[in-house]
Design a protein around this motif. Structure first.
Motif, PDB file in Angstrom:
ATOM      1  N   ASP A   3      44.004  25.299  33.480  1.00 22.23           N
ATOM      2  CA  ASP A   3      45.417  25.086  32.858  1.00 22.23           C
ATOM      3  C   ASP A   3      45.348  24.375  31.510  1.00 22.23           C
ATOM      4  OD1 ASP A   3      48.076  24.840  31.912  1.00 22.23           O
ATOM      5  OD2 ASP A   3      48.847  24.604  33.994  1.00 22.23           O
ATOM      6  N   PRO A   4      45.459  24.625  30.456  1.00 25.11           N
ATOM      7  CA  PRO A   4      45.520  24.040  29.232  1.00 25.11           C
ATOM      8  C   PRO A   4      46.571  22.913  29.176  1.00 25.11           C
ATOM      9  CG  PRO A   4      45.249  26.580  28.651  1.00 25.11           C
ATOM     10  CD  PRO A   4      45.895  26.232  29.968  1.00 25.11           C
ATOM     11  N   SER A  47      47.877  24.038  25.236  1.00 26.11           N
ATOM     12  CA  SER A  47      49.191  24.645  25.449  1.00 26.11           C
ATOM     13  C   SER A  47      48.947  26.079  25.693  1.00 26.11           C
ATOM     14  CB  SER A  47      49.991  24.513  24.069  1.00 26.11           C
ATOM     15  OG  SER A  47      51.185  25.461  24.058  1.00 26.11           O
ATOM     16  N   LEU A  48      49.900  26.836  26.328  1.00 33.72           N
ATOM     17  CA  LEU A  48      49.815  28.415  26.178  1.00 33.72           C
ATOM     18  C   LEU A  48      50.499  28.951  25.020  1.00 33.72           C
ATOM     19  CD1 LEU A  48      48.691  30.223  28.654  1.00 33.72           C
ATOM     20  CD2 LEU A  48      48.747  27.730  29.189  1.00 33.72           C
ATOM     21  N   ASP A  96      40.298  22.006  26.206  1.00 34.11           N
ATOM     22  CA  ASP A  96      38.788  22.261  26.636  1.00 34.11           C
ATOM     23  C   ASP A  96      38.182  20.860  26.075  1.00 34.11           C
ATOM     24  OD1 ASP A  96      38.641  23.232  24.300  1.00 34.11           O
ATOM     25  OD2 ASP A  96      37.615  25.079  24.891  1.00 34.11           O
ATOM     26  N   GLY A  97      38.509  20.248  25.075  1.00 34.53           N
ATOM     27  CA  GLY A  97      37.974  19.204  24.456  1.00 34.53           C
ATOM     28  C   GLY A  97      37.647  19.491  23.092  1.00 34.53           C
ATOM     29  N   GLN A 146      38.395  31.343  23.350  1.00 38.42           N
ATOM     30  CA  GLN A 146      37.502  31.070  24.712  1.00 38.42           C
ATOM     31  C   GLN A 146      37.570  29.609  25.120  1.00 38.42           C
ATOM     32  OE1 GLN A 146      33.295  32.109  24.836  1.00 38.42           O
ATOM     33  NE2 GLN A 146      33.595  32.688  26.987  1.00 38.42           N
ATOM     34  N   GLN A 147      37.794  29.423  26.356  1.00 39.37           N
ATOM     35  CA  GLN A 147      37.953  28.039  26.949  1.00 39.37           C
ATOM     36  C   GLN A 147      36.507  27.537  27.334  1.00 39.37           C
ATOM     37  OE1 GLN A 147      39.948  27.222  30.683  1.00 39.37           O
ATOM     38  NE2 GLN A 147      41.262  25.998  29.772  1.00 39.37           N
ATOM     39  N   ASN A 148      35.921  26.822  26.512  1.00 40.51           N
ATOM     40  CA  ASN A 148      34.260  26.550  26.711  1.00 40.51           C
ATOM     41  C   ASN A 148      34.025  25.141  26.199  1.00 40.51           C
ATOM     42  OD1 ASN A 148      34.560  26.997  23.923  1.00 40.51           O
ATOM     43  ND2 ASN A 148      32.862  28.754  23.885  1.00 40.51           N
ATOM     44  N   GLY A 149      34.999  24.228  26.111  1.00 41.21           N
ATOM     45  CA  GLY A 149      34.624  22.899  25.610  1.00 41.21           C
ATOM     46  C   GLY A 149      34.219  22.129  26.810  1.00 41.21           C
ATOM     47  N   PRO A 150      33.805  20.805  26.314  1.00 40.74           N
ATOM     48  CA  PRO A 150      33.136  20.223  27.379  1.00 40.74           C
ATOM     49  C   PRO A 150      34.011  19.451  28.502  1.00 40.74           C
ATOM     50  CG  PRO A 150      33.835  18.750  25.104  1.00 40.74           C
ATOM     51  CD  PRO A 150      33.707  20.293  25.007  1.00 40.74           C
ATOM     52  N   ASP A 151      35.302  19.548  28.014  1.00 42.56           N
ATOM     53  CA  ASP A 151      36.225  19.142  28.915  1.00 42.56           C
ATOM     54  C   ASP A 151      36.870  20.138  30.092  1.00 42.56           C
ATOM     55  OD1 ASP A 151      36.003  16.670  28.095  1.00 42.56           O
ATOM     56  OD2 ASP A 151      37.879  16.845  26.855  1.00 42.56           O
ATOM     57  N   ALA A 152      36.665  21.398  29.743  1.00 43.20           N
ATOM     58  CA  ALA A 152      37.165  22.345  30.504  1.00 43.20           C
ATOM     59  C   ALA A 152      36.348  23.724  30.271  1.00 43.20           C
ATOM     60  CB  ALA A 152      38.831  22.834  30.485  1.00 43.20           C
TER      61      ALA A 152
END
Length: 233
Positions: free
Chosen positions: A38-39, A45-46, A103-104, A140-146
């Motif tokens: 969940d961002p 945010s969505l 996601d950072g 795309q959600q691919n960062g270091p936090d998520a």
């Protein structure tokens, strides 16, 4: 699939509550095997960022989908299978819209913009540019936090070129529903088949117009799609 069947899809999906956070299983590339994170829980945010307001991220391609579809090229092939292609002759006007998926990475421009091709993958998006139709932006959600790998889509129906591609009345709901109706089931592109299921994820967006670009109300529904890829060889 005809749009009239979408209500049945949503009704079935409504009885299933997708889990945004699952056990932290990790693949060999370090990506968590979850539907998505969940961002909002990490400052995202969505809603994307456009003209000071935002457009709803109303479709999510699950991180549990086949890895092939969770790449730019792989997603584009899936999109071709369900009637969407790159923009007319690859020409894009306008600045990229930004989205923060928590996601950072912070706010980033879209990975891709695709348009409905009306069954003609070569020139169909040129027709959409002139006459209007369905289109989407993807992040795309691919960062270091998520690092879920999930793809977040802002899908909407837009007006023709004479109306400067503004969103159609009820265009956020209509665009999402058309995309989901096109995606669900089994489709083929080149030597690959794509089987897609849908689930409704409650509580990610507030219904109404608060914070929504163009002041167009949306119903708050977000649909999670899980896409399974299979080669015919």
């Amino acid at each position: 699939m005809k749009l009239s069947l979408l209500a049945s899809i949503i009704a079935i999906a409504s009885s299933v509550s997708a889990a945004p956070l699952a056990e932290n299983v990790v693949d060999l590339g370090g990506r968590a095997i979850v539907d998505f994170y969940d961002p909002r829980s990490r400052g995202g945010s969505l809603l994307d960022q456009s003209a000071g307001l935002g457009e709803p991220l109303n479709v999510i391609i699950s991180g549990k989908s086949s890895p092939e579809v969770l790449t730019k090229d792989g997603f584009n092939d899936f999109a071709e299978a369900i009637g969407f292609s790159e923009e007319c002759f690859g020409i894009h006007k306008g600045d990229p819209q930004l989205s923060d998926l928590g996601d950072g990475h912070g706010p980033l421009g879209e990975m891709e913009v695709l348009r409905e091709n009306f069954g003609n993958p070569v020139f169909g998006t040129c027709f959409e540019t002139l006459e209007g139709g369905n289109h989407l932006r993807v992040w795309q959600q691919n960062g270091p936090d998520a690092n879920s790998g999930a793809l977040f889509l802002a899908v909407s129906q837009e007006e023709d070129l004479g109306e400067s591609h503004t969103i159609s009345p009820d265009g956020y709901n209509v665009g999402r529903d058309k995309f989901v109706a096109a995606a669900v089931g089994t489709h083929r592109y080149l030597f690959t088949t794509y089987t897609t299921t849908a689930e409704k994820v409650p509580g990610l967006l507030n219904p109404g117009t608060d914070g929504i670009n163009h002041g167009i109300s949306q119903d708050g529904v977000v649909i999670l799609l899980t896409v399974t890829v299979k080669s015919i060889f």
